[in-house]
Design a protein around this motif. Structure first.
Motif, PDB file in Angstrom:
ATOM      1  N   ALA A 146     -93.127 -99.205 -21.402  1.00  0.00           N
ATOM      2  CA  ALA A 146     -93.383 -99.805 -19.942  1.00  0.00           C
ATOM      3  C   ALA A 146     -92.711-100.994 -19.603  1.00  0.00           C
ATOM      4  O   ALA A 146     -92.719-101.934 -20.602  1.00  0.00           O
ATOM      5  CB  ALA A 146     -94.713 -99.905 -19.679  1.00  0.00           C
ATOM      6  N   ALA A 147     -92.198-101.235 -18.273  1.00  0.00           N
ATOM      7  CA  ALA A 147     -91.520-102.648 -18.264  1.00  0.00           C
ATOM      8  C   ALA A 147     -92.744-103.744 -18.243  1.00  0.00           C
ATOM      9  O   ALA A 147     -93.749-103.288 -17.925  1.00  0.00           O
ATOM     10  CB  ALA A 147     -90.943-102.456 -16.945  1.00  0.00           C
ATOM     11  N   PRO A 148     -91.983-104.821 -18.560  1.00  0.00           N
ATOM     12  CA  PRO A 148     -93.261-105.977 -18.451  1.00  0.00           C
ATOM     13  C   PRO A 148     -93.744-106.312 -17.084  1.00  0.00           C
ATOM     14  O   PRO A 148     -92.999-106.430 -16.265  1.00  0.00           O
ATOM     15  CB  PRO A 148     -92.352-107.162 -18.978  1.00  0.00           C
ATOM     16  CG  PRO A 148     -91.212-106.617 -19.774  1.00  0.00           C
ATOM     17  CD  PRO A 148     -90.996-105.362 -18.988  1.00  0.00           C
ATOM     18  N   GLY A 149     -94.802-106.477 -16.740  1.00  0.00           N
ATOM     19  CA  GLY A 149     -95.468-106.746 -15.767  1.00  0.00           C
ATOM     20  C   GLY A 149     -95.142-108.085 -15.259  1.00  0.00           C
ATOM     21  O   GLY A 149     -94.459-108.939 -15.824  1.00  0.00           O
ATOM     22  N   ALA A 150     -95.649-108.350 -14.130  1.00  0.00           N
ATOM     23  CA  ALA A 150     -95.382-109.825 -13.439  1.00  0.00           C
ATOM     24  C   ALA A 150     -95.883-110.851 -14.177  1.00  0.00           C
ATOM     25  O   ALA A 150     -95.405-111.934 -14.566  1.00  0.00           O
ATOM     26  CB  ALA A 150     -95.837-109.790 -11.940  1.00  0.00           C
ATOM     27  N   ALA A 151     -97.079-110.818 -14.620  1.00  0.00           N
ATOM     28  CA  ALA A 151     -97.919-111.683 -15.636  1.00  0.00           C
ATOM     29  C   ALA A 151     -97.197-112.146 -16.882  1.00  0.00           C
ATOM     30  O   ALA A 151     -96.903-113.023 -17.343  1.00  0.00           O
ATOM     31  CB  ALA A 151     -99.410-111.315 -15.628  1.00  0.00           C
ATOM     32  N   ALA A 152     -96.694-110.583 -17.522  1.00  0.00           N
ATOM     33  CA  ALA A 152     -95.953-110.858 -18.766  1.00  0.00           C
ATOM     34  C   ALA A 152     -94.448-111.617 -18.561  1.00  0.00           C
ATOM     35  O   ALA A 152     -94.278-112.495 -19.496  1.00  0.00           O
ATOM     36  CB  ALA A 152     -95.623-109.592 -19.486  1.00  0.00           C
ATOM     37  N   VAL A 153     -93.881-111.493 -17.561  1.00  0.00           N
ATOM     38  CA  VAL A 153     -92.611-112.062 -17.394  1.00  0.00           C
ATOM     39  C   VAL A 153     -92.825-113.559 -17.241  1.00  0.00           C
ATOM     40  O   VAL A 153     -92.072-114.485 -17.642  1.00  0.00           O
ATOM     41  CB  VAL A 153     -92.036-111.591 -15.918  1.00  0.00           C
ATOM     42  CG1 VAL A 153     -90.823-112.380 -15.573  1.00  0.00           C
ATOM     43  CG2 VAL A 153     -91.553-110.252 -16.173  1.00  0.00           C
ATOM     44  N   ARG A 154     -94.006-114.171 -16.385  1.00  0.00           N
ATOM     45  CA  ARG A 154     -94.202-115.494 -16.415  1.00  0.00           C
ATOM     46  C   ARG A 154     -94.740-115.931 -17.507  1.00  0.00           C
ATOM     47  O   ARG A 154     -94.481-117.349 -17.756  1.00  0.00           O
ATOM     48  CB  ARG A 154     -95.134-115.514 -15.261  1.00  0.00           C
ATOM     49  CG  ARG A 154     -94.872-115.179 -13.785  1.00  0.00           C
ATOM     50  CD  ARG A 154     -95.991-115.411 -12.799  1.00  0.00           C
ATOM     51  NE  ARG A 154     -95.449-115.193 -11.474  1.00  0.00           N
ATOM     52  CZ  ARG A 154     -95.039-114.306 -10.811  1.00  0.00           C
ATOM     53  NH1 ARG A 154     -95.040-113.077 -11.449  1.00  0.00           N
ATOM     54  NH2 ARG A 154     -94.626-114.215  -9.545  1.00  0.00           N
ATOM     55  N   LEU A 155     -95.294-115.293 -18.197  1.00  0.00           N
ATOM     56  CA  LEU A 155     -95.946-115.683 -19.473  1.00  0.00           C
ATOM     57  C   LEU A 155     -94.664-116.114 -20.358  1.00  0.00           C
ATOM     58  O   LEU A 155     -94.748-117.323 -21.320  1.00  0.00           O
ATOM     59  CB  LEU A 155     -96.680-114.861 -20.048  1.00  0.00           C
ATOM     60  CG  LEU A 155     -97.448-115.119 -21.454  1.00  0.00           C
ATOM     61  CD1 LEU A 155     -98.323-116.417 -21.416  1.00  0.00           C
ATOM     62  CD2 LEU A 155     -98.189-113.993 -22.300  1.00  0.00           C
ATOM     63  N   ARG A 156     -93.808-115.238 -20.580  1.00  0.00           N
ATOM     64  CA  ARG A 156     -92.767-115.431 -21.707  1.00  0.00           C
ATOM     65  C   ARG A 156     -91.807-116.685 -20.900  1.00  0.00           C
ATOM     66  O   ARG A 156     -91.200-117.395 -21.510  1.00  0.00           O
ATOM     67  CB  ARG A 156     -91.770-114.185 -21.472  1.00  0.00           C
ATOM     68  CG  ARG A 156     -92.326-112.917 -22.262  1.00  0.00           C
ATOM     69  CD  ARG A 156     -91.693-111.684 -22.210  1.00  0.00           C
ATOM     70  NE  ARG A 156     -92.291-110.521 -22.695  1.00  0.00           N
ATOM     71  CZ  ARG A 156     -91.816-109.648 -22.827  1.00  0.00           C
ATOM     72  NH1 ARG A 156     -90.722-109.148 -22.279  1.00  0.00           N
ATOM     73  NH2 ARG A 156     -92.498-108.477 -23.273  1.00  0.00           N
ATOM     74  N   ARG A 157     -91.728-116.606 -19.698  1.00  0.00           N
ATOM     75  CA  ARG A 157     -91.007-117.859 -19.124  1.00  0.00           C
ATOM     76  C   ARG A 157     -91.448-119.004 -19.397  1.00  0.00           C
ATOM     77  O   ARG A 157     -90.777-120.141 -19.793  1.00  0.00           O
ATOM     78  CB  ARG A 157     -90.780-117.710 -17.660  1.00  0.00           C
ATOM     79  CG  ARG A 157     -89.698-118.555 -17.082  1.00  0.00           C
ATOM     80  CD  ARG A 157     -89.333-117.842 -15.413  1.00  0.00           C
ATOM     81  NE  ARG A 157     -90.479-117.940 -14.818  1.00  0.00           N
ATOM     82  CZ  ARG A 157     -90.535-116.749 -14.071  1.00  0.00           C
ATOM     83  NH1 ARG A 157     -89.545-115.849 -13.701  1.00  0.00           N
ATOM     84  NH2 ARG A 157     -91.486-116.675 -13.033  1.00  0.00           N
ATOM     85  N   LEU A 158     -92.863-119.135 -19.392  1.00  0.00           N
ATOM     86  CA  LEU A 158     -93.607-120.310 -19.514  1.00  0.00           C
ATOM     87  C   LEU A 158     -93.473-120.754 -21.081  1.00  0.00           C
ATOM     88  O   LEU A 158     -93.469-122.000 -21.343  1.00  0.00           O
ATOM     89  CB  LEU A 158     -95.178-120.035 -19.273  1.00  0.00           C
ATOM     90  CG  LEU A 158     -95.838-121.247 -19.112  1.00  0.00           C
ATOM     91  CD1 LEU A 158     -95.595-122.451 -18.282  1.00  0.00           C
ATOM     92  CD2 LEU A 158     -97.274-120.866 -19.009  1.00  0.00           C
ATOM     93  N   GLN A 159     -93.678-119.973 -22.225  1.00  0.00           N
ATOM     94  CA  GLN A 159     -93.376-120.024 -23.253  1.00  0.00           C
ATOM     95  C   GLN A 159     -92.107-120.139 -24.132  1.00  0.00           C
ATOM     96  O   GLN A 159     -91.971-120.144 -25.199  1.00  0.00           O
ATOM     97  CB  GLN A 159     -94.420-119.229 -24.115  1.00  0.00           C
ATOM     98  CG  GLN A 159     -95.791-119.363 -23.934  1.00  0.00           C
ATOM     99  CD  GLN A 159     -96.576-118.065 -24.621  1.00  0.00           C
ATOM    100  OE1 GLN A 159     -96.349-117.043 -25.255  1.00  0.00           O
ATOM    101  NE2 GLN A 159     -98.069-118.453 -24.727  1.00  0.00           N
ATOM    102  N   GLY A 160     -91.102-119.855 -22.965  1.00  0.00           N
ATOM    103  CA  GLY A 160     -89.638-119.894 -23.329  1.00  0.00           C
ATOM    104  C   GLY A 160     -89.307-118.785 -24.461  1.00  0.00           C
ATOM    105  O   GLY A 160     -88.649-119.118 -25.251  1.00  0.00           O
ATOM    106  N   ARG A 161     -89.840-117.707 -24.041  1.00  0.00           N
ATOM    107  CA  ARG A 161     -89.498-116.643 -24.949  1.00  0.00           C
ATOM    108  C   ARG A 161     -88.280-115.880 -24.482  1.00  0.00           C
ATOM    109  O   ARG A 161     -88.183-115.681 -23.307  1.00  0.00           O
ATOM    110  CB  ARG A 161     -90.820-115.529 -25.320  1.00  0.00           C
ATOM    111  CG  ARG A 161     -91.785-116.329 -25.711  1.00  0.00           C
ATOM    112  CD  ARG A 161     -93.108-115.251 -25.916  1.00  0.00           C
ATOM    113  NE  ARG A 161     -94.276-115.786 -26.672  1.00  0.00           N
ATOM    114  CZ  ARG A 161     -95.442-115.131 -26.878  1.00  0.00           C
ATOM    115  NH1 ARG A 161     -95.426-114.028 -26.333  1.00  0.00           N
ATOM    116  NH2 ARG A 161     -96.265-115.739 -27.531  1.00  0.00           N
TER     117      ARG A 161
END
Length: 480
Positions: A45-60
């Motif tokens: 499954a494609a990353p959800g909106a929350a997962a995208v923001r989480l990765r962006r926030l943590q610089g992943r």
């Protein structure tokens, strides 16, 4: 709980969570808070909106899922994801990412959404009650063909030896739960190698400190206190049998034998003790093979009934020869030949046949016979390390008594030598005994119990930022 259930993993049920789509979030929050259901997740499954923001926030820049987050919490109501990112609220974003991932796996039809998963049978009424408050239901389903349920070993209350089993691997769902027998065998083997009443008492005190959470920097090792306590008690019992109290101090009588005076007798007892453990492991392995594949598979398996017949027959034959009992020796040899023949038939059927199949079977059969003998003799290390422990303690005691007879300075030196020597021998031998008992457990015993690897039960558990229902005390399931 019946006797049969006490020796098997927790009974699992395939379940479906059915809930109105408008209440899907509420239902998922309640499931996460309960921590008793393992939900199926959408594949690729494609990353959800929350997962995208989480990765962006943590610089992943990796594709690691939200499960890699060290901690997460869930909001009762759907939060503003942009606001969470602005506030750098990693915990709420991680919880929301996990919730969205589970929601992606839901099957939707009209106004209803459904998710499938696994739940301990005993926990179903509690989970169903929580879902009912959100307008949902927990429906039992038949288990899918060709798929085994996940395995959850019974927690065992305040005392549990399950970590000893799960460190080796996860038993198949159909297998027996060997936690308690394995734990008792471990502490018994440790005690034989570390037999000293004084040293065992120190281990018991250490276990008590761990149980009380002291010192705090070792608090994460608190779950190991049953092993430490059991090993201490076993060491004290063996020490009483050896007459050892911080060495051969003469404060205790020898109830059975002195290791340094009767090494051959201790060696023979260790091998006999190991043979008994191996026989029990063979029997448990035979039960596992029956539960896994039925009698047809178990009858011919080297770790099943055929292997058990071979080992019992071999033990009876050896005992008959040593005790000069020809009928017992002949009966044992016959039983061993029958068992080995059944093993050979199973091995030959797994080959391509012909001369090459016969050669392959002969090599495998030779390996079975050699491993059976070496595994049994491997338990001689119980006596060997028991002798080493006794020899070190004897050396420290002889040096102590030798110094004590040379005036005040000698007494001071004796006290210092006794304290330092005891600490050194205690630390060294405790480490060696712990590692050797673990080695015997894994390589000699568990290798006969397990053939198939199970899948651990991993329930989804994320606490809520605030309780969804203040009247309900939430007690999550064990993670398995």
């Amino acid at each position: 709980m019946s006797w049969s259930e006490a020796w098997t993993p927790v009974r699992m049920r395939r379940v479906a969570v059915i809930v109105p789509q408008v209440a899907l979030r509420d239902a998922l929050v309640r499931i996460a808070e309960e921590g008793c259901v393992e939900l199926d997740r959408a594949e690729e499954a494609a990353p959800g909106a929350a997962a995208v923001r989480l990765r962006r926030l943590q610089g992943r820049v990796t594709t690691a899922g939200p499960e890699s987050t060290t901690s997460a919490v869930l909001a009762i109501a759907a939060p503003d994801l942009d606001l969470l990112e602005e506030r750098r609220d990693v915990e709420l974003l991680a919880g929301e990412a996990q919730l969205q991932e589970r929601a992606e796996g839901a099957v939707r039809h009209g106004e209803v959404a459904a998710l499938a998963g696994w739940c301990p049978a005993a926990e179903m009424p509690r989970v169903a009650g929580r879902l009912a408050a959100a307008g949902g239901a927990l429906v039992p389903l038949p288990s899918p063909r060709g798929t085994d349920p996940p395995t959850l070993l019974r927690p065992g209350g305040a005392v549990s030896f399950a970590p000893l089993v799960t460190t080796y691997g996860t038993p198949a769902y159909a297998d027996l739960d060997p936690s308690w027998p394995a734990g008792l065998a471990y502490v018994a083997m440790f005690g034989i190698m570390f037999g000293d009443v004084g040293h065992g008492a120190l281990l018991v005190l250490g276990a008590l400190a761990l149980r009380l959470g002291w010192p705090r920097r070792f608090a994460r090792l608190g779950r190991l206190w049953p092993f430490l306590a059991g090993a201490g008690v076993a060491s004290m019992l063996a020490g009483a049998a050896y007459g050892e109290f911080f060495g051969p101090t003469g404060l205790l009588p020898v109830l059975w034998l002195s290791p340094l005076d009767s090494p051959a007798r201790l060696l023979a007892a260790a091998v006999v003790f190991g043979a008994g453990l191996l026989a029990v492991a063979h029997a448990a392995g035979a039960v596992n093979r029956v539960r896994e594949g039925g009698w047809g598979t178990a009858l011919y398996a080297a770790s099943g009934c055929a292997g058990l017949m071979f080992y019992l027959g071999l033990a009876l034959a050896v005992a008959g020869l040593l005790l000069h009992r020809p009928p017992a020796a002949v009966a044992g040899a016959t039983l061993a030949v029958v068992g080995l023949t059944l093993v050979a038939l199973a091995m030959f059927r797994a080959t391509a046949g012909g001369g090459a199949g016969c050669a392959e079977t002969a090599v495998q059969l030779f390996d079975v016979v050699v491993r059976t003998g070496t595994n049994t003799l491997s338990f001689a290390r119980l006596a060997a390390f028991g002798l080493t422990h006794a020899a070190l303690a004897d050396l420290v005691w002889r040096g102590t008594t030798g110094l004590a007879g040379h005036g005040g300075a000698g007494v001071a030196g004796a006290v210092l030598l006794f304290a330092a020597g005891t600490a050194l021998s205690f630390g060294l031998e405790a480490l060696v005994a712990g590692v050797q008992a673990l080695r015997l457990e894994f390589y000699e015993l568990f290798s006969r119990l397990f053939e198939a690897e199970g899948r651990p039960f991993r329930p989804w558990h994320v606490p809520s930022a605030e309780p969804a229902d203040s009247t309900t005390k939430v007690i999550p399931c064990s993670p398995g």
